[in-house]
Design an enzyme around this catalytic site. Structure first.
Site, PDB file in Angstrom:
ATOM      1  N   GLN A 282       0.812  -1.220   0.000  1.00  0.00           N
ATOM      2  CA  GLN A 282       0.000   0.000   0.000  1.00  0.00           C
ATOM      3  C   GLN A 282       0.848   1.274   0.000  1.00  0.00           C
ATOM      4  O   GLN A 282       0.475   2.287   0.585  1.00  0.00           O
ATOM      5  CB  GLN A 282      -0.989  -0.003   1.163  1.00  0.00           C
TER       6      GLN A 282
ATOM      7  N   MET B  69     -26.454  14.277 -20.348  1.00  0.00           N
ATOM      8  CA  MET B  69     -25.676  15.326 -21.003  1.00  0.00           C
ATOM      9  C   MET B  69     -24.875  14.789 -22.182  1.00  0.00           C
ATOM     10  O   MET B  69     -24.779  15.417 -23.227  1.00  0.00           O
ATOM     11  CB  MET B  69     -24.761  16.017 -19.977  1.00  0.00           C
TER      12      MET B  69
HETATM   13  C1  TPP Z   1     -16.648  11.045 -13.044  1.00  0.00           C
HETATM   14  C2  TPP Z   1     -17.196  11.466 -14.354  1.00  0.00           C
HETATM   15  N1  TPP Z   1     -17.249  10.588 -15.380  1.00  0.00           N
HETATM   16  C3  TPP Z   1     -17.757  10.979 -16.579  1.00  0.00           C
HETATM   17  C4  TPP Z   1     -18.199  12.252 -16.781  1.00  0.00           C
HETATM   18  C5  TPP Z   1     -18.743  12.680 -18.133  1.00  0.00           C
HETATM   19  N2  TPP Z   1     -20.164  13.087 -18.032  1.00  0.00           N
HETATM   20  C6  TPP Z   1     -20.550  14.369 -17.916  1.00  0.00           C
HETATM   21  S1  TPP Z   1     -22.200  14.530 -17.746  1.00  0.00           S
HETATM   22  C7  TPP Z   1     -22.442  12.871 -17.853  1.00  0.00           C
HETATM   23  C8  TPP Z   1     -23.820  12.298 -17.758  1.00  0.00           C
HETATM   24  C9  TPP Z   1     -24.320  12.331 -16.371  1.00  0.00           C
HETATM   25  O1  TPP Z   1     -25.487  11.558 -16.265  1.00  0.00           O
HETATM   26  P1  TPP Z   1     -26.495  11.746 -15.081  1.00  0.00           P
HETATM   27  O2  TPP Z   1     -25.768  11.832 -13.805  1.00  0.00           O
HETATM   28  O3  TPP Z   1     -27.566  10.744 -15.180  1.00  0.00           O
HETATM   29  O4  TPP Z   1     -27.050  13.232 -15.367  1.00  0.00           O
HETATM   30  P2  TPP Z   1     -28.018  13.748 -16.556  1.00  0.00           P
HETATM   31  O5  TPP Z   1     -27.126  14.410 -17.563  1.00  0.00           O
HETATM   32  O6  TPP Z   1     -28.734  12.576 -17.107  1.00  0.00           O
HETATM   33  O7  TPP Z   1     -28.916  14.740 -15.892  1.00  0.00           O
HETATM   34  C10 TPP Z   1     -21.223  12.205 -18.025  1.00  0.00           C
HETATM   35  C11 TPP Z   1     -21.064  10.750 -18.220  1.00  0.00           C
HETATM   36  C12 TPP Z   1     -18.097  13.140 -15.678  1.00  0.00           C
HETATM   37  N3  TPP Z   1     -18.465  14.421 -15.773  1.00  0.00           N
HETATM   38  N4  TPP Z   1     -17.627  12.733 -14.490  1.00  0.00           N
END
Ligand code: TPP
Ligand code: MG
Length: 622
Positions: free
Chosen positions: A132, A528
């Site tokens: 670790q 998004m």
């Molecule tokens: C840790 C992380 N991984 C990937 C992303 C890329 N990302 C930005 S928004 C999003 C979608 C988020 O989905 P959700 O939480 O369901 O929110 P929604 O847009 O559907 O309201 C992703 C995958 C990120 N911002 N953070």
């Protein structure tokens, strides 16, 4: 018992110190935290930090056990963002430490005061590939304001004093303190300093009257001034001064997402927030209004000019605000005020750069305009802004796309009028919480809608991962804010994807009796990313569906069942008629409470300035 003494040597140095009895390094660390006024630490133990936990069991400091170190770091950040005081998290070496990294990076991007403590393998084992062992000091170098590897037990009191000072002063940020196990176990008589003395560290800078008079001169010459303010106003505790100056000068104010609440968004002079998903009227006020162009190859045709003077205070010209940066406020004079000199001319050249504590500068500006009021009333400019506000308010409609969606077919057959759009849930929460709740979010569409449909009246009310955009931030951050303010309503508005990333913190909420609430805006998608697929990839889904492809009619996962297993109450809300009473029940609850609000995935967040584009490319009608 420790007592305050002044030894001859220390008296010579002119420093008052406190000398304690012989203690272990772990005990000294905890004694230092107590002296910094720390009341809560979010800490997950392991071999290299358990000695510190042992010392914590004998302290009045509340130790909250998160269920993942990332949750602990985000909770500490939520605490810090809500209070302005450093949040403290701790983890063991290796995987414990690396699990903190996202939280540390988040605090760095958003200038959040955070002290992250990690246990390290014994000094003699460093560099040997010990069990670790990770070089967390090296690994986090680009994302900390400062960091320490403690090599001598006698340094602990000075280092902790400095760590808190650095984290909380000037432009705040994260400080890492890595403490090898042998240092924790060693014993000595600690000497606690009362103050931090660091050569070369200047936390306070003040604008000169000359510079401030120049700003006033620019305002007097301007016809269309706009304030563009950011998180710096909040961390600089300058909201009151800003408001006084704005009311004295009648200059409209737009903010970044980090700046939401720094100036009340309900104020007639508020332009809400600007940028990629900000208000169209804020983007127009800064950049001017242009005919919408379908392709970047078309020329930009101006309809009305934007700001001729941009007062950029406590901001960093982030690309999500500026789009194509050379087109951002292209025709305006830019005054850029920040406490951090490294921000000046980093992203956008300033015509008048001012390095200053913003509270001091705004306070002094208020005095100056009291003595010699600004004659101009900017009447024509206010009329133009009112017209823009009327033309493009934040809004939503139930479109044909929603009506024909899979969601309607699968879940709302015959009850289409009962569809809940994501924006509605936030509007109802705004109403029922009277705009007074502290909100956190995950990252995605729901985060942008939260900013759009909840009007923040106070600083430190909207806690969101802005710069890093870290999914999973929402619920642990809400726990941290609720620990700091048990009598305030704290609600995480989350995405189904984001909530799942730190779902284990439901256990922390239940066991620690932290009554943070959550509304999951459940669109069964990474909304998004899906929105970008729709706009730029003809809707081709590249792993953005979160439901069960073999059973699309089922809402997956079943958050009611998930929450039940953590002994946390949860309701699923599918129909509009149930939304208001469910949110009221959630607000009335005295314990953690989750609402799983099922919404169609067809909505897009508008306005939308595609990345790297200009205001002429802004899509603002749904
Ligand atoms: C840790 C992380 N991984 C990937 C992303 C890329 N990302 C930005 S928004 C999003 C979608 C988020 O989905 P959700 O939480 O369901 O929110 P929604 O847009 O559907 O309201 C992703 C995958 C990120 N911002 N953070
Ligand atoms: Mg989603």
């Amino acid at each position: 018992m420790s007592k305050t003494i002044e030894t001859a040597a220390l008296q010579t140095a002119g420093k008052k110190v406190e000398v304690g009895p012989t203690m272990s390094g772990s005990e000294i660390l905890v004694a230092c935290l107590e002296r910094e006024g720390v009341d809560t630490i979010f800490a997950y133990p392991g071999g290299a930090s358990m000695e510190i936990h042992q010392a914590l069991t004998r302290s009045k400091i509340r130790t909250v056990l998160p269920r993942h170190e990332q949750g602990g770091a985000f909770a500490a950040e939520g605490y810090a963002r809500a209070t302005g005081r450093a949040g403290v998290c701790m983890a063991t070496s290796g995987p414990g430490a690396t699990n903190l990294v996202t939280g540390i990076a988040d605090a760095y991007m958003d200038s959040v005061p955070l002290v992250a403590i990690t246990g390290q393998v014994p000094q003699a084992m460093i560099g040997k590939g010990a069990f670790q062992e990770t070089d967390i000091y090296g690994m986090t170098l680009p994302v900390v304001k400062h960091s320490y590897l403690v090599t001598d037990i006698n340094d602990i009191p000075r280092i902790i004093k400095e760590a808190f000072h650095i984290a909380q002063t000037g432009r705040p940020g994260p400080v890492l303190v890595d403490i090898p196990k042998n240092v924790q176990q060693a014993k000595t008589q600690p000497v606690f300093p009362k103050e931090a003395h660091m050569r070369g560290y200047t936390a306070t800078r003040k604008a000169s009257d000359l510079e401030l008079n120049e700003i006033i001169g620019l305002i007097e010459k301007s016809e269309r001034p706009v304030f563009y303010i950011g998180g710096g106003i909040i961390t600089g505790n300058a909201s009151e001064e800003l408001r006084e100056f704005v009311e004295a000068t009648q200059i409209p104010v737009t903010s970044t997402i980090m700046g939401c609440g720094a100036f009340p968004e309900t104020h007639p002079l508020s332009l809400r927030w600007l940028g990629m998903h900000g208000a169209a009227f804020a983007n127009w006020a800064v950049n001017g209004e242009y005919e919408h162009r379908k392709s970047v190859n078309e020329p930009m045709k101006q309809i009305a000019p934007g700001a001729d003077l941009l007062l950029a205070f406590g901001v960093r010209f982030d690309d999500r605000v500026t789009g194509k940066v050379d087109k951002f406020c292209e025709h305006g004079t830019i005054v850029h005020m920040d406490i951090d000199p490294s921000e000046i001319n980093k992203n956008k050249p300033a015509n008048l750069p001012v390095i200053s504590d913003v509270k001091y500068a705004l306070g002094r500006l208020v005095q100056m305009v009291k003595q010699r009021p600004i004659e101009k009333k900017f009447t024509a400019w206010h009329q133009q802004i009112d017209a823009w506000k009327a033309k493009a308010p934040f809004g939503y409609t139930v479109t044909q796309e929603v009506m024909k969606s899979q969601h309607m077919r699968d879940h709302l057959k015959g009850q289409e009028s009962e569809v809940i759009l994501p924006q509605m849930a936030i509007e109802v929460l705004y109403e029922l919480s009277k705009g007074e709740a502290i909100l956190t979010t995950g990252v995605g569409q729901h985060q942008m809608w939260t900013g759009q449909f909840y009007k923040f009246k106070h600083p430190r009310q909207f806690l969101t991962s802005a710069g890093l955009g870290a999914m999973g931030y929402g619920y642990p951050a809400a726990l941290g804010a609720k620990v700091a303010f048990p009598n305030k309503e704290v609600v995480d508005i989350d995405g189904d994807g984001s909530f799942l990333m730190n779902v284990q913190e439901l256990a922390t909420a239940h066991i620690e009796k932290i009554a943070a609430k959550a509304i999951i805006i459940n669109n069964q998608h990474l909304g998004m990313v899906m929105q970008w697929e729709d706009r730029f990839f003809a809707g081709n889904r590249g792993h953005t569906y979160l439901g069960d492809p073999d059973n699309r009619k089922q809402i997956y996962p079943d958050y009611v069942a998930v929450c039940a297993s953590f002994n946390v109450k949860c309701e699923r809300v599918m129909y509009k008629k149930d939304l208001r009473p469910a949110i009221q029940r959630m607000l009335d609850a005295k314990e953690p409470y989750v609402l799983d609000v099922i919404v169609p995935y067809t909505e897009h967040v508008v306005p939308f300035v595609p990345a790297g584009r200009t205001v002429a490319d802004m899509i603002w009608q749904a």
